[in-house]
Motif scaffolding. Structure first.
Motif, mmCIF file in Angstrom:
data_model
loop_
_atom_site.group_PDB
_atom_site.id
_atom_site.type_symbol
_atom_site.label_atom_id
_atom_site.label_comp_id
_atom_site.label_asym_id
_atom_site.label_seq_id
_atom_site.Cartn_x
_atom_site.Cartn_y
_atom_site.Cartn_z
ATOM 1 N N MET A 172 1.713 5.069 -6.653
ATOM 2 C CA MET A 172 3.032 4.735 -6.341
ATOM 3 C C MET A 172 3.842 6.237 -5.947
ATOM 4 S SD MET A 172 4.392 2.070 -7.928
ATOM 5 C CE MET A 172 6.020 2.110 -8.181
ATOM 6 N N LEU A 173 2.847 6.939 -6.680
ATOM 7 C CA LEU A 173 3.333 8.735 -6.476
ATOM 8 C C LEU A 173 3.966 9.251 -4.590
ATOM 9 C CD1 LEU A 173 2.034 10.885 -9.444
ATOM 10 C CD2 LEU A 173 4.891 10.321 -8.978
ATOM 11 N N ALA A 174 1.919 8.448 -4.497
ATOM 12 C CA ALA A 174 1.999 8.394 -2.748
ATOM 13 C C ALA A 174 3.283 7.676 -1.987
ATOM 14 C CB ALA A 174 0.729 8.021 -2.831
ATOM 15 N N MET A 175 3.704 6.541 -2.882
ATOM 16 C CA MET A 175 4.700 5.947 -2.214
ATOM 17 C C MET A 175 5.674 6.705 -1.153
ATOM 18 S SD MET A 175 3.483 2.728 -0.712
ATOM 19 C CE MET A 175 4.589 1.438 -0.557
ATOM 20 N N ARG A 176 5.854 7.262 -2.556
ATOM 21 C CA ARG A 176 7.680 8.408 -2.450
ATOM 22 C C ARG A 176 7.893 8.704 -0.930
ATOM 23 N NH1 ARG A 176 7.181 12.770 -7.193
ATOM 24 N NH2 ARG A 176 5.322 12.723 -5.741
ATOM 25 N N LYS A 177 9.145 9.241 -0.214
ATOM 26 C CA LYS A 177 9.545 9.647 0.752
ATOM 27 C C LYS A 177 10.196 10.272 0.118
ATOM 28 C CE LYS A 177 10.407 4.817 3.421
ATOM 29 N NZ LYS A 177 11.151 4.066 3.802
#
Length: 590
Positions: A429-434
């Protein structure tokens, strides 16, 4: 002017008022390699940090008074109406306290300076990238004690000067637990990460608070002990924080929560007094159950410096299985059937289709590509015969509930592969952030029979609001999590997330009113769910993340003012100056 805007302007004034001073020596620390780097890069000087902490004490107290006036009146019977609330140290008193701590620590034979006022250290100990809340304020210093005795010195001097004390171990909590809204000293146990005593024949072990549960199990395996510690929250969790929040993890359905594995604790109280809660037998009827008071107290009653923990036998055989379903309700029905059949699974986890897509997009489990559908994850443990029988029973029940693509691991390598998706949830989920986006992760727990309805309605609301959000949970014990990606720079998006989380918590607590009443888009099953929710669900606002700063109002709603008053009486008895992690679990009295 709003209270929050006033706070920011006042804090900004302190930052501008002081020029840069040389930072004090920063102790070296061995941080975990997977520590997330903070994106905020604001620079704090030692002097401005002191100033911020002093102003935070004044402002934080004022904000608490304005925001929770009604709450305070309901609990006022605990305190003398004429007695003032706690008053925290001024900036000059905090400086005196730090000087005195340094001098006494040195006089007791410690050559290295255990106090840091490095600006980056202060920021890392007052702000969390993955926390749902980050109150204004930073600690004035970070202390790195090496022993129980040094923690006692820190507490005694902080007590003398009324300096707040905030415990810190893994720093992975989600509800603002280690924030410093009133300034004070963050006590980081990074150097207290040792195994003190291993009692193999008694199946217990004495450890310091900053040892990670994974490191503990690695060491037990290296010693070929045949034992392990079964509580398994996030991979970066440390024993001290696990005790403070009474955490659990994926193994809870079989092994319970942290409170079930603590034999005794060494605790430093607010005035520096050192106590041990009990001796080492696994059972005792000697006096009050002090373990039950300190486990889950979130550092508001004392600092745990040693813990004696039970250990479990490493099972003869283990295996992992996954199975997908057309809907969350089907998955929940299968889970209910497995529990009601009494099949002793070691873990039973659920992840919805959104979370499975996030795992695929994140690539953490590549080259494995997962079916993007609601999925149950199982762990099995026992003898070879029992594991085989349990797998067959689970396969039969899941197939009867529309389960498909049932896959179980044939060796240890496949076990790690299949279970890796569950353990990569937060990082994916953290890797999905912009840029500008955050992940809001929170949890509730309800009686097992109400879990499917609550998940279904919560998912529907998140979809209706247009939020990118996923559901995952410890479906075997009624505990589930929402993880929502949102843009913190957009007020309307933040408002949506806050509303969604509040509604989820309120549904878990009583759900007498529901935001989707009359919503024509709901399925017949969802409409039935709403009717079911007319009665109280009798759940909890948190199954394992604890209260911290973020869920104080929910705690009050859950247990009521009289129960909160009892908690505050215990707090007042053990910490009359309210210096131990103030503002967490409930607000300081006025």
């Amino acid at each position: 002017m709003s209270v929050n805007n006033a706070t920011r302007r006042f804090v900004g004034g302190w930052q501008r008022a002081f020029s840069a001073n040389a930072s004090l020596k920063r102790p070296s620390t061995n941080r975990a390699p997977n520590t997330v780097t903070l994106r905020q890069t604001s620079r704090w000087t030692s002097r401005s940090a002191f100033a911020l902490a002093a102003s935070a004490g004044v402002l934080g107290f004022g904000i608490a008074a304005l925001t929770f006036d009604g709450y305070s009146r309901r609990t006022a019977s605990l305190f003398d109406a004429k007695a003032p609330g706690p008053k925290y140290a001024s900036m000059s008193d905090m400086e005196l306290a730090l000087q005195e701590i340094r001098e006494e620590i040195k006089a007791n034979g410690e050559d290295e300076d255990i106090i840091s006022t490095d600006s980056e250290e202060l920021h890392a100990h007052g702000y969390s990238e993955w926390s749902t809340v980050n109150p204004e304020g930073l600690p004035v210093a970070v202390a790195y004690p090496r022993s129980t005795e040094q923690v006692s010195i820190i507490a005694r001097i902080c007590h003398k000067y009324h300096v707040p004390i905030i415990g810190y171990s893994g720093g992975s909590s989600l509800e603002g637990h280690f924030s410093a809204p009133y300034g004070g000293i963050s006590v980081d146990f990074a150097f207290m990460d040792k195994i003190i005593q291993f009692n193999k024949d008694d199946m217990d072990i004495v450890v310091q608070p900053s040892i990670g549960w994974q490191d503990l199990n690695t060491e037990l395996s290296r010693m070929d002990s045949g034992l392990f510690f079964p509580i398994d929250p996030g991979p970066s969790a440390k024993i001290g924080g696990m005790i403070g929040t009474n955490c659990s993890g994926t193994n809870a359905v079989r092994y319970g929560t942290m409170k079930d594995w603590v034999i005794n604790l060494t605790v430093v109280l607010a005035d520096g007094t050192i106590i041990k809660t009990r001796r080492r037998p696994r059972k005792s009827s000697a006096g009050y159950n002090l373990n039950g008071i300190f486990v889950g107290s979130e550092g508001t009653l004392g600092l745990v410096t040693e813990a004696t923990l039970k250990l479990a036998i490493v099972p003869e055989e283990t295996s992992v299985a996954v199975v997908s379903f057309p809907s969350i309700r089907d998955a929940a029905s299968a889970a209910a059937g497995i529990m009601q059949a009494g099949i002793p699974v070691a873990s039973m986890e659920v992840m919805d289709e959104v979370q499975m897509r996030v795992i695929n997009l994140g690539g953490a489990t590549a080259p494995r590509v997962w079916k993007e559908a609601p999925t149950l994850f199982f762990k099995f443990a026992g003898t070879k015969t029992s594991v085989r029988d349990n797998i067959n029973q689970v396969k039969s029940i899941t197939q009867a509930n529309q389960g498909s693509h049932f896959e179980f691991a044939k060796d240890e390598r496949e076990q790690k592969l299949l279970w890796s998706a569950r353990k990569e949830v937060l990082w994916s989920m953290l890797a999905m952030r912009k840029e500008g986006e955050e992940v809001w992760s929170t949890d509730v727990a309800v009686p097992f029979s109400r879990l499917a309805e609550l998940i279904e309605v919560s998912k529907k609301e998140m979809d209706d609001m247009g939020l990118f959000a996923s559901i995952l949970g410890h479906i075997g014990d009624g505990n589930f999590h929402e993880s929502i990606i949102y843009d913190r720079t957009k007020k309307e998006e933040v408002a949506k997330v806050e509303k969604c989380v509040k509604n989820m918590v309120n549904r878990a607590l009583d759900s007498r009113k529901h935001p989707h009443r009359g919503h024509e888009a709901l399925t017949d099953m969802a409409k039935k769910t709403i009717a079911d929710f007319e009665c109280a669900v009798d759940g909890t606002c948190t199954g394992e993340h604890a209260i911290g700063w973020g869920k104080k109002a929910s705690l009050l709603r859950e247990v009521g003012p009289d129960t909160v008053s009892v908690m505050m009486q215990i707090k007042g008895a053990l910490d009359p100056l309210w210096i131990m992690n103030p503002g967490k679990i409930f607000d300081i009295p006025r």
